[in-house]
Design a protein around this motif. Sequence first.
Motif: not given
Length: 220
Positions: A144-150, A157-160
């Motif tokens: 719930p409330g997560a930004d990482i959906r795919t 996100w991992t690269c950054t």
Amino acid sequence: MEDDSPQERWRRRTEIPLAIGSMLFLGAYATKVLAPDMGPGWHHFFMAVILGAWALFAVDYAVRWRMTGSGLKYIRTHWLETLVLLLPLLRPLRVVRLYEAIQMRHGEPRLSLYARVMVYAGLSVLLLGFAGALAVYHHEHLAPGADIRTFGDAVWWTCTTLSTVGYGDMAPVTPVGRLVAVGLMACGLGLLGAVTGSFSSWLIQVFTLEDAKRRARGRR
């Protein structure tokens, strides 16, 4: 003179099996995460592969520990092997050790020290990044409330995170996701420092050699 101790013989014999086990673990874990709708038979098969890879690492760790005869001191002096055993996402790093063994097959590395550091760091980034993206996606995409959906979000996100840029557009919300984030931040800082330091040292060496050649020509 080549080291022919029992520990070194065991290391040489297990290098390839452990690297294969690492890639099997990563492949099975990736399949389970990215194809959750597979049938129960496939689910059990890939789970068996994951557990089998862990058992392979556990046996290797136990044999090495027994060979040293150092008791609990082994855990402190071989902390990386301990982490690889306890943290599954670090197991793909065994492939880097296999690459090192291939480089050394003629008795000496085929690449310079600076090139080896950058190659090892690059391989580590790819393996850790892929494993980290899988873990974050696995625990985040339904939270719930997560930004990482795919999975694409997880890769971005991992690269950054590994590059220490951290745009802040996405952030994990689950405890496991945040734990993975801390690990990736630490690895990103270490690997970035290793590559930057090696590249700087290589540039200094090149400029020093060119300066020495120019001085030698000037004295003639």
